[in-house]
Scaffold this motif. Structure first.
Motif, short mmCIF file in Angstrom:
data_model
loop_
_atom_site.label_atom_id
_atom_site.label_comp_id
_atom_site.label_asym_id
_atom_site.label_seq_id
_atom_site.Cartn_x
_atom_site.Cartn_y
_atom_site.Cartn_z
N ASN A 16 1.45 -1.39 0.18
CA ASN A 16 -0.26 -0.25 0.15
C ASN A 16 0.77 0.95 0.29
N PHE A 17 2.25 0.62 1.08
CA PHE A 17 2.90 1.91 1.20
C PHE A 17 3.81 2.70 -0.48
N ILE A 18 3.75 1.82 -1.55
CA ILE A 18 4.22 1.72 -2.47
C ILE A 18 2.96 2.51 -3.57
N ARG A 19 2.17 1.71 -3.70
CA ARG A 19 0.93 2.07 -4.21
C ARG A 19 0.89 3.54 -3.55
N PHE A 20 1.24 4.14 -2.60
CA PHE A 20 1.34 5.56 -2.24
C PHE A 20 1.67 6.40 -3.33
N ILE A 21 3.45 6.12 -2.74
CA ILE A 21 3.96 6.57 -3.94
C ILE A 21 4.08 7.33 -4.99
N ILE A 22 3.73 5.39 -5.20
CA ILE A 22 3.38 6.13 -6.93
C ILE A 22 2.26 6.85 -7.63
N ARG A 23 1.17 6.50 -6.52
CA ARG A 23 -0.16 7.65 -7.30
C ARG A 23 0.07 8.73 -7.03
N TYR A 24 0.70 9.41 -5.83
CA TYR A 24 1.71 10.93 -6.01
C TYR A 24 2.57 10.92 -6.57
N HIS A 25 3.29 10.26 -7.71
CA HIS A 25 4.63 10.49 -7.51
C HIS A 25 4.87 12.07 -7.81
N PHE A 26 4.81 12.40 -8.46
CA PHE A 26 4.50 13.79 -8.92
C PHE A 26 4.84 14.56 -7.63
N PHE A 27 4.28 14.49 -6.42
CA PHE A 27 4.71 15.68 -5.58
C PHE A 27 5.67 14.96 -4.80
N PHE A 28 6.20 13.81 -4.42
CA PHE A 28 7.48 13.21 -3.80
C PHE A 28 8.36 13.49 -4.73
N LEU A 29 8.37 13.82 -6.09
CA LEU A 29 9.28 14.02 -7.17
C LEU A 29 9.49 15.46 -6.61
N PHE A 30 8.61 16.62 -6.78
CA PHE A 30 9.03 18.08 -6.23
C PHE A 30 9.38 18.46 -5.58
N LEU A 31 8.99 17.45 -4.36
CA LEU A 31 9.08 17.83 -2.51
C LEU A 31 11.29 17.37 -3.03
N LEU A 32 11.65 16.20 -3.69
CA LEU A 32 12.45 15.26 -3.32
C LEU A 32 13.63 16.96 -4.31
#
Lengths: 275, 172
Positions: free
Chosen positions: A3-19
């Motif tokens: 579920n966590f990985i699915r969560f990351i993939i679903r919001y990958h745009f936001f996480f990439l932005f944060l990174l």
């Protein structure tokens, strides 16, 4: 976990932005707070050679003005020739005393210059090969310009006096009260002199010069003239607005100062600090 | 996407050269500096993968920082711009959505649409950039004022630049 990985993939745009933002802010903070050498500044070769092209155009357009400044400086230097000075009976105490303060001036051309940021930099066309080192002072015919920050083989970047990170030890030329001068980020033509005590007598138009207490600038290099001052309530110090003598918008030729004895003095001061 | 590559590369070089050699040397009223280079990120295709958009934003900003000795400052702001762009494009979408292969430029969607799109993105970018530049909230209104005034100039320069480029980039 799935579920966590699915969560990351679903919001990958936001996480990439944060990174990316974390990387940017890390660079921003580490670059500004440590004097770390990095090739990502305008003293690197590609950026500097492109800026040299534009600098050579600017230089051409301000030839008349730089000629005038050179002529004025010539006149000033001529006035200091030995035959123009009055003979005095007082001899120097000894040879060492006279040699103890010794400055070397390296002329340099301005390749790039900015005045409209909070952290303004100047790029000059002299580098390590010409003997330039970080922390050397930079002046022009009209007064203090800044302090060398990074040096590459052929170019150096200079922290302009119009940079909120720069602080120069200064004094009033007539009364010798000393304080420090720094830019407040507002006007290109003004900086703020602080730490002058309230009992000092000051007047508008008085000259402000370097104190010579720091090893970077010789004593008595012009910084500017007093434009306006106010006594800070409850602090006992003046806040003085100084009109800078250098016009940073028209800077084409500068001189880099090397102080010969400064290393010896720094070592001595370091010893005292360590005690 | 591939056939755009050459055109965008030339676009990129021209925009960066104009920005670095001309606009960075302009001094309009002391603190105004038009950031024309944002145009490059604004006119990327609508369907560009979002990770690529962020990466291009990051690299473009970093290149600017290299010339201006402000490592990380412009990069963070252009990454922010790249992040909000898809949301704004969705907000400004035509009634029946975007056609495949459309570019967010005046010749596809009209000057009025483009002005709206550019204004919102540029103002958001400038507010972010100017607060990162001062790095504190001591004088929030002065910083906001500087950001807004600079945005007006950036928007004006972008609109003028698009007018010159408009004839070349007609819909293919």
């Amino acid at each position: 976990m799935i579920n966590f990985i699915r969560f990351i993939i679903r919001y990958h745009f936001f996480f990439l932005f944060l990174l990316f933002e974390v990387v940017c802010f890390y660079m921003l903070v580490s670059y500004n707070h440590h004097h770390r050498e990095t090739f990502l500044n305008s003293s690197n070769k590609i950026a500097a050679s492109i800026l040299t092209v534009s600098g050579s155009f600017t230089e051409y357009f301000s030839l008349k003005r730089s000629n005038e400044e050179l002529a004025r400086e010539n006149a000033y230097l001529r006035a200091m020739l030995p035959e123009n000075l009055r003979e005095t009976a007082a001899q120097p105490l000894n040879e060492n005393e006279r040699d103890s303060v010794n400055y070397i001036y390296y002329p340099a051309g301005v390749v790039h210059n900015s005045v409209n940021k909070l952290q303004n930099f100047i790029t000059i066309n002299r580098g390590a090969r010409d003997g330039i080192e970080p922390e050397m002072g930079v002046i022009s015919a009209r007064g203090v310009v800044g302090v060398v920050r990074h040096v590459s083989k052929n170019y150096s970047t200079v922290l302009s006096l119009l940079n909120t990170q720069v602080r120069v030890s200064a004094k009033l030329r007539d009364s010798d009260f000393f304080g420090s001068i720094a830019w407040d980020g507002n006007s290109v033509a003004h900086a703020i002199l602080s730490d002058i005590p309230a009992h000092a007598s000051i007047s508008i138009g008085e000259a402000v010069v370097t104190s010579g207490y720091s090893a970077i600038f010789p004593e008595g290099v012009l910084l500017g003239t007093i434009d306006d001052f106010e006594l800070l309530p409850g602090e006992g110090f003046y806040r003085i607005r100084v009109k800078l003598s250098v016009d940073f918008r028209r800077l084409t030729h500068v001189e880099v100062i090397e102080k010969i004895t400064s290393e010896e003095r720094l070592e001595l001061e370091k010893l005292t600090l360590d005690d | 996407m591939i056939n755009y590559l050459g055109k965008y590369l030339i676009n990129f070089l021209v925009i960066v050269f104009i920005q670095v050699l001309i606009l960075n040397n302009l001094n309009l009223g002391g603190y105004i500096n038009p950031w024309l280079y944002l145009l490059f990120i604004l006119i990327l295709p609508v369907e560009i993968p979002d990770w690529m958009l962020l990466l291009i934003g990051f690299l473009t900003g970093l290149l600017m920082d290299m010339f201006l000795n402000t490592i990380g400052m412009h990069a963070s702001a252009t990454v922010f711009l790249a992040f909000i762009r898809p949301f704004l494009l969705r907000f400004f979408a035509p009634r029946d959505g975007y056609e495949p292969g459309s570019l967010p430029i005046p010749s596809h969607f009209g000057v009025g649409w483009f002005l709206k799109y550019v204004s919102v993105t540029v103002v958001a970018h400038h507010i972010f950039l100017f607060y990162v530049e001062v790095f504190n909230f001591d004088t929030p209104l002065l910083t906001l004022w500087k950001a807004i005034v600079s945005s007006v100039f950036t928007i004006a320069f972008i609109m003028v630049a698009q007018m010159f480029g408009a004839t070349k980039s007609s819909r293919s």
